[in-house]
Motif scaffolding. Sequence first.
Motif, PDB file in Angstrom:
ATOM      1  N   GLU A 107      17.714 -16.900  -7.064  1.00  0.00           N
ATOM      2  CA  GLU A 107      18.213 -15.529  -7.193  1.00  0.00           C
ATOM      3  C   GLU A 107      19.275 -15.453  -8.281  1.00  0.00           C
ATOM      4  N   VAL A 111      13.092 -20.474  -4.606  1.00  0.00           N
ATOM      5  CA  VAL A 111      13.543 -19.127  -4.918  1.00  0.00           C
ATOM      6  C   VAL A 111      14.927 -19.204  -5.540  1.00  0.00           C
ATOM      7  N   VAL A 146      10.552 -12.566   0.096  1.00  0.00           N
ATOM      8  CA  VAL A 146      10.959 -12.306  -1.289  1.00  0.00           C
ATOM      9  C   VAL A 146      10.865 -10.807  -1.582  1.00  0.00           C
ATOM     10  N   VAL A 151      14.742 -12.532 -10.013  1.00  0.00           N
ATOM     11  CA  VAL A 151      14.486 -13.571  -9.015  1.00  0.00           C
ATOM     12  C   VAL A 151      13.324 -14.407  -9.537  1.00  0.00           C
TER      13      VAL A 151
END
Length: 249
Positions: free
Chosen positions: A12, A10, A41, A17
């Motif tokens: 960001e 992930v 998420v 994202v």
Amino acid sequence: MNTLFATLRVDERDDRVVVTLNRPEARNAISGRMISELHRVCDLLEDQPRLLLLTGEGGVFAGGADIAELLRRGRDEALQGINSRLFERVRRLPMPTLAAVDGWALGGGAELAYACDLRMASPQAVFGNPEPGLGILAAAGACWRLSELVGESVAKQVLLAGRNLEAADALAVGLVIDVVPAAELLTQAHALLDRMARSSATALRLTKLVVDSPGAHPVADDLAQAVLFEGTDKKERMTRFLERKRSQT
């Protein structure tokens, strides 16, 4: 880069994202743990609305749900809608979502891609729902969402006749926005998100809300437009547009 996830990568960023399904040893099969992490998420994106780019590691989007886990599930788990509740949550995220699909997107993997607003594919992408061969149905949205995306006839070819949609087929029926070389897939996906990010975030959110709203579209249009008409973003963007137009005359 967010290191708090075991089955996902992930990343960001300020305006988006980027989520990579990261179980390459299992063709990124969607496990219960991955479902839980994807809910996290969604928490992030509901708390701070941003664009979402969803892709898979290792030349595969997602080869399906985790069959070993599905085998252990019974009636009560089916009624919980473990996958379907997540995919509907993805569908309802505030900002646009894009699935960048390379390789297999089968079963639950296809349904996750269907839940996104847009899909982009590599030439190696293949969408399919082979669930009836395993004695189950595509119960996480494909049975109704795929018809909305590609029409009843094509949906039945996939869901009943076991047809796989390769990249060219998916493009022809409008399931994907474009087919680009695998090496350029993420670059082109980010370029598409860059284009959307240049638009008003509030306008994107309200447009998505209206498009997804069942019925009463004239009223929804009016209410959403009323909100935008009062915003400073609209005034600033239209003023810049008129100034550029005057400078060109």
